[in-house]
Design a protein around this motif. Structure first.
Motif, PDB file in Angstrom:
ATOM      1  N   THR A 232      47.230  55.462   9.497  1.00  0.00           N
ATOM      2  CA  THR A 232      46.141  54.674   8.924  1.00  0.00           C
ATOM      3  C   THR A 232      45.332  55.498   7.920  1.00  0.00           C
ATOM      4  OG1 THR A 232      46.032  53.593  11.056  1.00  0.00           O
ATOM      5  CG2 THR A 232      44.238  53.138   9.541  1.00  0.00           C
ATOM      6  N   GLY A 233      45.042  54.867   6.792  1.00  0.00           N
ATOM      7  CA  GLY A 233      44.142  55.486   5.820  1.00  0.00           C
ATOM      8  C   GLY A 233      44.767  56.536   4.922  1.00  0.00           C
ATOM      9  N   HIS A 234      46.102  56.727   5.037  1.00  0.00           N
ATOM     10  CA  HIS A 234      46.735  57.725   4.181  1.00  0.00           C
ATOM     11  C   HIS A 234      47.591  57.096   3.080  1.00  0.00           C
ATOM     12  CE1 HIS A 234      45.343  61.485   5.794  1.00  0.00           C
ATOM     13  NE2 HIS A 234      45.520  61.038   7.020  1.00  0.00           N
ATOM     14  N   GLY A 235      47.319  55.843   2.778  1.00  0.00           N
ATOM     15  CA  GLY A 235      47.966  55.206   1.634  1.00  0.00           C
ATOM     16  C   GLY A 235      47.172  55.499   0.373  1.00  0.00           C
ATOM     17  N   GLY A 236      47.311  54.639  -0.637  1.00  0.00           N
ATOM     18  CA  GLY A 236      46.596  54.826  -1.892  1.00  0.00           C
ATOM     19  C   GLY A 236      45.103  54.634  -1.697  1.00  0.00           C
ATOM     20  N   PRO A 237      44.287  55.223  -2.602  1.00  0.00           N
ATOM     21  CA  PRO A 237      42.830  55.104  -2.464  1.00  0.00           C
ATOM     22  C   PRO A 237      42.367  53.673  -2.707  1.00  0.00           C
ATOM     23  CG  PRO A 237      43.390  56.119  -4.561  1.00  0.00           C
ATOM     24  CD  PRO A 237      44.685  55.951  -3.815  1.00  0.00           C
ATOM     25  N   GLY A 238      41.283  53.305  -2.051  1.00  0.00           N
ATOM     26  CA  GLY A 238      40.711  51.986  -2.253  1.00  0.00           C
ATOM     27  C   GLY A 238      40.074  51.870  -3.630  1.00  0.00           C
ATOM     28  N   VAL A 239      39.872  50.638  -4.079  1.00  0.00           N
ATOM     29  CA  VAL A 239      39.268  50.406  -5.385  1.00  0.00           C
ATOM     30  C   VAL A 239      37.881  49.803  -5.163  1.00  0.00           C
ATOM     31  CG1 VAL A 239      39.534  49.190  -7.591  1.00  0.00           C
ATOM     32  CG2 VAL A 239      41.553  49.997  -6.334  1.00  0.00           C
ATOM     33  N   ASN A 240      36.924  50.218  -5.969  1.00  0.00           N
ATOM     34  CA  ASN A 240      35.536  49.743  -5.870  1.00  0.00           C
ATOM     35  C   ASN A 240      34.966  49.910  -4.466  1.00  0.00           C
ATOM     36  OD1 ASN A 240      35.561  48.864  -8.575  1.00  0.00           O
ATOM     37  ND2 ASN A 240      36.581  46.963  -7.963  1.00  0.00           N
ATOM     38  N   GLY A 241      35.257  51.035  -3.856  1.00  0.00           N
ATOM     39  CA  GLY A 241      34.679  51.308  -2.541  1.00  0.00           C
ATOM     40  C   GLY A 241      35.444  50.678  -1.389  1.00  0.00           C
ATOM     41  N   GLY A 242      36.589  50.046  -1.655  1.00  0.00           N
ATOM     42  CA  GLY A 242      37.403  49.465  -0.582  1.00  0.00           C
ATOM     43  C   GLY A 242      38.085  50.564   0.220  1.00  0.00           C
ATOM     44  N   PRO A 243      38.625  50.209   1.387  1.00  0.00           N
ATOM     45  CA  PRO A 243      39.278  51.225   2.229  1.00  0.00           C
ATOM     46  C   PRO A 243      40.630  51.647   1.644  1.00  0.00           C
ATOM     47  CG  PRO A 243      39.538  49.051   3.199  1.00  0.00           C
ATOM     48  CD  PRO A 243      38.671  48.872   1.987  1.00  0.00           C
ATOM     49  N   ALA A 244      41.067  52.851   2.018  1.00  0.00           N
ATOM     50  CA  ALA A 244      42.380  53.322   1.566  1.00  0.00           C
ATOM     51  C   ALA A 244      43.476  52.508   2.257  1.00  0.00           C
ATOM     52  CB  ALA A 244      42.528  54.800   1.901  1.00  0.00           C
ATOM     53  N   GLY A 245      44.648  52.468   1.657  1.00  0.00           N
ATOM     54  CA  GLY A 245      45.786  51.794   2.285  1.00  0.00           C
ATOM     55  C   GLY A 245      46.371  52.667   3.390  1.00  0.00           C
ATOM     56  N   ASP A 246      47.461  52.211   3.965  1.00  0.00           N
ATOM     57  CA  ASP A 246      48.095  52.960   5.055  1.00  0.00           C
ATOM     58  C   ASP A 246      49.407  53.581   4.577  1.00  0.00           C
ATOM     59  OD1 ASP A 246      46.081  52.166   6.732  1.00  0.00           O
ATOM     60  OD2 ASP A 246      47.157  50.362   7.376  1.00  0.00           O
ATOM     61  N   LEU A 247      49.810  54.624   5.274  1.00  0.00           N
ATOM     62  CA  LEU A 247      51.098  55.253   4.993  1.00  0.00           C
ATOM     63  C   LEU A 247      52.065  54.858   6.109  1.00  0.00           C
ATOM     64  CD1 LEU A 247      52.904  57.468   3.585  1.00  0.00           C
ATOM     65  CD2 LEU A 247      51.928  59.064   5.232  1.00  0.00           C
ATOM     66  N   TYR A 248      53.246  54.422   5.717  1.00  0.00           N
ATOM     67  CA  TYR A 248      54.274  54.094   6.697  1.00  0.00           C
ATOM     68  C   TYR A 248      55.399  55.114   6.585  1.00  0.00           C
ATOM     69  CZ  TYR A 248      51.993  49.654   7.494  1.00  0.00           C
ATOM     70  OH  TYR A 248      51.071  48.694   7.830  1.00  0.00           O
ATOM     71  N   VAL A 249      55.653  55.821   7.670  1.00  0.00           N
ATOM     72  CA  VAL A 249      56.735  56.801   7.673  1.00  0.00           C
ATOM     73  C   VAL A 249      57.948  56.151   8.346  1.00  0.00           C
ATOM     74  CG1 VAL A 249      57.474  59.071   8.430  1.00  0.00           C
ATOM     75  CG2 VAL A 249      55.096  58.689   7.782  1.00  0.00           C
ATOM     76  N   VAL A 250      59.014  55.945   7.563  1.00  0.00           N
ATOM     77  CA  VAL A 250      60.230  55.332   8.102  1.00  0.00           C
ATOM     78  C   VAL A 250      61.148  56.445   8.614  1.00  0.00           C
ATOM     79  CG1 VAL A 250      62.214  53.860   7.597  1.00  0.00           C
ATOM     80  CG2 VAL A 250      60.041  53.488   6.408  1.00  0.00           C
ATOM     81  N   ILE A 251      61.558  56.335   9.853  1.00  0.00           N
ATOM     82  CA  ILE A 251      62.378  57.376  10.469  1.00  0.00           C
ATOM     83  C   ILE A 251      63.863  57.092  10.274  1.00  0.00           C
ATOM     84  CG2 ILE A 251      62.998  58.483  12.660  1.00  0.00           C
ATOM     85  CD1 ILE A 251      60.187  59.170  11.787  1.00  0.00           C
ATOM     86  N   ARG A 252      64.560  58.108   9.762  1.00  0.00           N
ATOM     87  CA  ARG A 252      66.028  58.041   9.683  1.00  0.00           C
ATOM     88  C   ARG A 252      66.564  59.120  10.615  1.00  0.00           C
ATOM     89  NH1 ARG A 252      67.193  53.572   8.447  1.00  0.00           N
ATOM     90  NH2 ARG A 252      66.236  52.688   6.616  1.00  0.00           N
TER      91      ARG A 252
END
Ligand SMILES: [Zn+2]
Ligand SMILES: [Zn+2]
Length: 373
Positions: A232-252
């Motif tokens: 959670t929170g390690h995706g792209g930065p939020g815009v206009n003070g919005g929250p950051a996106g999420d990072l999804y790590v896909v396991i192979r």
């Protein structure tokens, strides 16, 4: 809800050319555009069509999609994903087609940053026992110099005077049918509604900088191929003070030389000699938890299956532990020397069919009868 195949969405074949894909996309996009379509789920369909086109029109993304399906398509070069943000630039095309009227979002409203996807390869055993690791991903971060505003520190940011902060411009046009008003993205402020006096030199006015960021990932024990870990929170930065996106790590999970995963269970084939099979033996079998002794009873047939309880993978959600399954493969000896051959001949003369059990004997006799002539 499962995602539809992108080729199905666009109604094209797997080997469709770029032109075919584009043509089909344009047709469908016009059909489902939310401003013109009367269909109830037009907006959803439009989004689906656009998403399919974004992937299939990009050679690299299309290749990834062909190879890995939806998960692959969302992974861009170098582990950086791309989001399905909004209708983006395509809006302008449709404004021209349909004379505007599209409801555009307030450019100053807070928006969540995009979700990113990162694919991570792990060893077979690492997936079983889990591990803590650190990954480094390229990502956009809020520019520290200007705190994301895009303006050089000490200079001011003001409302775009061309669009009055709305991010859109009305373009009036005289046509044979009368005056038509088209709404377009304001090109003075790129739709942000803001103008900076002097651009920040660190980020060039974007408010974001490209960085490589180290992120600690905890891979849970029992994770399986294709599963995703959300950070959670390690995706792209939020815009206009919005929250950051999420990072999804896909396991192979990498393939193992001997073991194969089947959910929480582990499968393994075990060769034994035909004398071990006939006489019975105690053998050692490998498991991911170490070697385990297994009693092979006399008369074990090839294809016999043994279960080692609790020697599989732990359930990733904490529901117990899988088993290991051993499939016995009886090896018929090759390269016999003369003495060995002689002993086997003696064995044959001594026993004939007598060594078979009732079931094997019955089958043997029925086959003999069936092929007698
Ligand atoms: Zn503007
Ligand atoms: Zn900056």
């Amino acid at each position: 809800m499962s995602k539809r195949d992108y080729y199905d969405v666009l109604g094209v074949s797997k080997d469709a050319s770029k032109d075919e894909i584009k043509k089909s996309y344009r047709k469908l996009a016009r059909k489902y555009h939310p401003d013109v379509s009367q269909e109830e789920d037009a907006a959803e369909k439009f989004k689906e069509v656009k998403e399919a086109y974004e992937v299939l029109s990009d050679q690299q993304k299309r290749q990834q999609y062909d190879q890995f399906g939806h998960a692959g398509a969302q992974q861009g070069a170098g582990g950086q994903g791309f989001g399905f943000e909004d209708f983006g630039d395509f809006g302008d095309i449709f404004d021209m087609f349909f004379g505007g009227g599209r409801r555009r979002r307030d450019p100053n409203a807070p928006r969540q940053g995009q979700d990113l996807q990162y694919t991570m390869e792990v060893e077979f055993e690492e997936a079983i026992f889990g591990k803590e690791t650190t990954i480094e991903i390229p990502k956009e971060e809020k520019c520290d110099t200007c705190d994301g505003s895009g303006a050089k520190p000490g200079t001011s940011v003001h409302t775009c005077s061309h669009c009055n902060g709305s991010g859109q411009l009305n373009m009036e046009q005289n046509t044979p049918f009368g005056r038509v008003v088209n709404r377009r993205v304001c090109h003075y402020c790129d739709g942000t509604g803001k103008q900076v006096e002097e651009k920040c030199q660190t980020c060039g006015g974007d408010g974001q900088v490209k960085t490589r960021k180290k992120i600690d990932i905890n891979i849970p024990a029992g994770v399986d191929d294709g599963q995703q870990i959300r950070v959670t929170g390690h995706g792209g930065p939020g815009v206009n003070g919005g929250p950051a996106g999420d990072l999804y790590v896909v396991i192979r999970v990498k393939r193992h030389e001997f073991f194969e995963r089947d959910g929480d269970d582990i499968l393994c084939e075990m060769p034994i000699t035909f004398t071990q099979a006939a006489l019975g033996d105690e053998i050692e079998v490998p498991t991911v938890h170490g070697r385990v002794k297994l009693k092979v009873p006399a008369g074990t047939q090839t294809g016999t299956h043994f279960r080692l309880k609790g020697k599989g993978a732990p359930n990733v959600h904490g529901y117990g532990q899988g088993d290991q399954h051993i499939l016995v493969k009886v090896m018929v000896p090759k390269n016999l020397n003369d003495q060995q051959k002689e002993l086997l001949r003696q064995f044959h003369e001594l026993s004939g069919d007598e060594t078979l059990d009732e079931q094997q004997d019955n089958l043997f006799k029925r086959m003999k009868r069936a092929f007698k002539g």
